[in-house]
Design a protein around this motif. Structure first.
Motif, PDB file in Angstrom:
ATOM      1  N   ARG A  95     -15.797  -7.767  -0.809  1.00  0.00           N
ATOM      2  CA  ARG A  95     -15.856  -6.536  -0.022  1.00  0.00           C
ATOM      3  C   ARG A  95     -15.151  -6.807   1.298  1.00  0.00           C
ATOM      4  O   ARG A  95     -15.517  -7.718   2.032  1.00  0.00           O
ATOM      5  CB  ARG A  95     -17.291  -6.102   0.257  1.00  0.00           C
ATOM      6  N   HIS A 124     -13.541  -1.636   1.588  1.00  0.00           N
ATOM      7  CA  HIS A 124     -13.104  -1.495   0.201  1.00  0.00           C
ATOM      8  C   HIS A 124     -13.444  -2.753  -0.595  1.00  0.00           C
ATOM      9  O   HIS A 124     -13.721  -3.799  -0.040  1.00  0.00           O
ATOM     10  CB  HIS A 124     -11.607  -1.178   0.124  1.00  0.00           C
ATOM     11  N   GLN A 173     -11.777   2.513   5.921  1.00  0.00           N
ATOM     12  CA  GLN A 173     -13.087   2.291   5.315  1.00  0.00           C
ATOM     13  C   GLN A 173     -13.129   0.944   4.596  1.00  0.00           C
ATOM     14  O   GLN A 173     -12.105   0.446   4.138  1.00  0.00           O
ATOM     15  CB  GLN A 173     -13.396   3.407   4.310  1.00  0.00           C
ATOM     16  N   SER A 194     -13.655 -10.370   4.936  1.00  0.00           N
ATOM     17  CA  SER A 194     -14.149 -10.076   3.595  1.00  0.00           C
ATOM     18  C   SER A 194     -15.259 -11.045   3.240  1.00  0.00           C
ATOM     19  O   SER A 194     -15.252 -12.195   3.661  1.00  0.00           O
ATOM     20  CB  SER A 194     -13.023 -10.150   2.564  1.00  0.00           C
ATOM     21  N   GLY A 243     -12.250  -5.471  -3.571  1.00  0.00           N
ATOM     22  CA  GLY A 243     -11.050  -6.029  -4.177  1.00  0.00           C
ATOM     23  C   GLY A 243     -11.386  -7.126  -5.161  1.00  0.00           C
ATOM     24  O   GLY A 243     -12.500  -7.656  -5.179  1.00  0.00           O
ATOM     25  N   THR A 271     -14.177  -5.585   5.034  1.00  0.00           N
ATOM     26  CA  THR A 271     -14.631  -4.690   6.092  1.00  0.00           C
ATOM     27  C   THR A 271     -13.649  -4.758   7.256  1.00  0.00           C
ATOM     28  O   THR A 271     -13.550  -5.787   7.927  1.00  0.00           O
ATOM     29  CB  THR A 271     -16.038  -5.088   6.582  1.00  0.00           C
ATOM     30  N   THR A 285      -7.181  -3.673  -5.163  1.00  0.00           N
ATOM     31  CA  THR A 285      -8.358  -3.101  -4.497  1.00  0.00           C
ATOM     32  C   THR A 285      -8.619  -1.685  -4.987  1.00  0.00           C
ATOM     33  O   THR A 285      -7.761  -1.068  -5.631  1.00  0.00           O
ATOM     34  CB  THR A 285      -8.178  -3.055  -2.955  1.00  0.00           C
ATOM     35  N   ASP A 286      -9.796  -1.163  -4.651  1.00  0.00           N
ATOM     36  CA  ASP A 286     -10.154   0.191  -5.061  1.00  0.00           C
ATOM     37  C   ASP A 286      -9.524   1.264  -4.177  1.00  0.00           C
ATOM     38  O   ASP A 286      -9.775   2.440  -4.373  1.00  0.00           O
ATOM     39  CB  ASP A 286     -11.676   0.354  -5.130  1.00  0.00           C
ATOM     40  N   ARG A 287      -8.693   0.884  -3.219  1.00  0.00           N
ATOM     41  CA  ARG A 287      -7.947   1.889  -2.443  1.00  0.00           C
ATOM     42  C   ARG A 287      -6.457   1.835  -2.787  1.00  0.00           C
ATOM     43  O   ARG A 287      -5.607   2.245  -2.005  1.00  0.00           O
ATOM     44  CB  ARG A 287      -8.179   1.720  -0.945  1.00  0.00           C
ATOM     45  N   TRP A 330       0.864  -1.180   0.000  1.00  0.00           N
ATOM     46  CA  TRP A 330       0.000   0.000   0.000  1.00  0.00           C
ATOM     47  C   TRP A 330       0.898   1.225   0.000  1.00  0.00           C
ATOM     48  O   TRP A 330       1.463   1.577   1.024  1.00  0.00           O
ATOM     49  CB  TRP A 330      -0.897  -0.027   1.221  1.00  0.00           C
TER      50      TRP A 330
END
Length: 197
Positions: A144, A158, A156, A121, A160, A146, A180-182, A90
């Protein structure tokens, strides 16, 4: 899972079986009453559909045990608990996270829940596939995640996605890249837990 079956062949075989069973039923009953035959056909069709449904939902695992070649021809039975190793990146940070995946499977559904000490997830979409040329098995997995938001980490949820491929020599190992979207990415490695069903 159902997408792995040659569905037109399955429907043709089931229809032929149903037709043969009806022919036997009418031969034994020896009646020429059309309305009585129609009612019997509908009644028999309902019973036949219930039996097929029960086999697809709960009896498929017994079929796979009795006919292990189905693991090669269609798709292996992968339900159970898998140990997971996540190599993540990340931005400038990177690390390794361990967890467990719980895979549920029947003839028409497949889901995977991945749990670590920091997050869980849930499956949004998981699609088993077989490579047309090589025959190698893989899973397209969208999930998803969490976070548990323990301590000061307020991350938050996200979305993936991953393409997980089975080791060609060992269907107890799944590995593949995820994104992932982050803007995190990395590699999932799943190894089937020793005490699987």
């Amino acid at each position: 899972m159902i997408s792995l079956f040659p569905i037109t062949k399955v429907i043709a075989v089931l229809s032929a079986m149903y037709g043969a069973l009806l022919a036997i039923l009418f031969a034994v009953r020896d009646t020429n009453d059309l309305s009585e035959n129609l009612i019997s056909s509908l009644r028999f069709a309902a019973i036949y559909e219930v039996i097929i449904f029960i086999i697809l939902i709960s009896g498929w695992s017994y079929l796979w045990k009795w006919f292990p070649k189905l693991n090669d021809l269609i798709f292996p039975d992968i339900r159970g608990v898998w140990d997971v190793e996540i190599h993540w990146k990340w931005g400038d940070k990177k690390g390794i996270k361990e967890g467990r995946a719980h895979i549920k499977q029947n003839a028409i559904r497949l889901s995977m829940e991945l749990i670590t000490d920091e997050s869980e997830s849930e499956t949004l979409v998981v699609q088993p596939k077989r490579n047309q040329e090589s025959g190698r098995l893989k899973l397209y997995y969208i999930y998803r995640n969490t976070p548990k938001n323990i301590g000061n980490n307020s991350i938050q949820p996200h979305i993936g996605t991953a393409i997980l491929k089975f080791d060609p020599a060992n269907i107890s190992v799944l590995e593949g890249n995820y994104f992932t979207d982050r803007d995190t990415k990395g590699v999932f490695k799943l190894i089937r837990h020793e005490n699987h069903a």
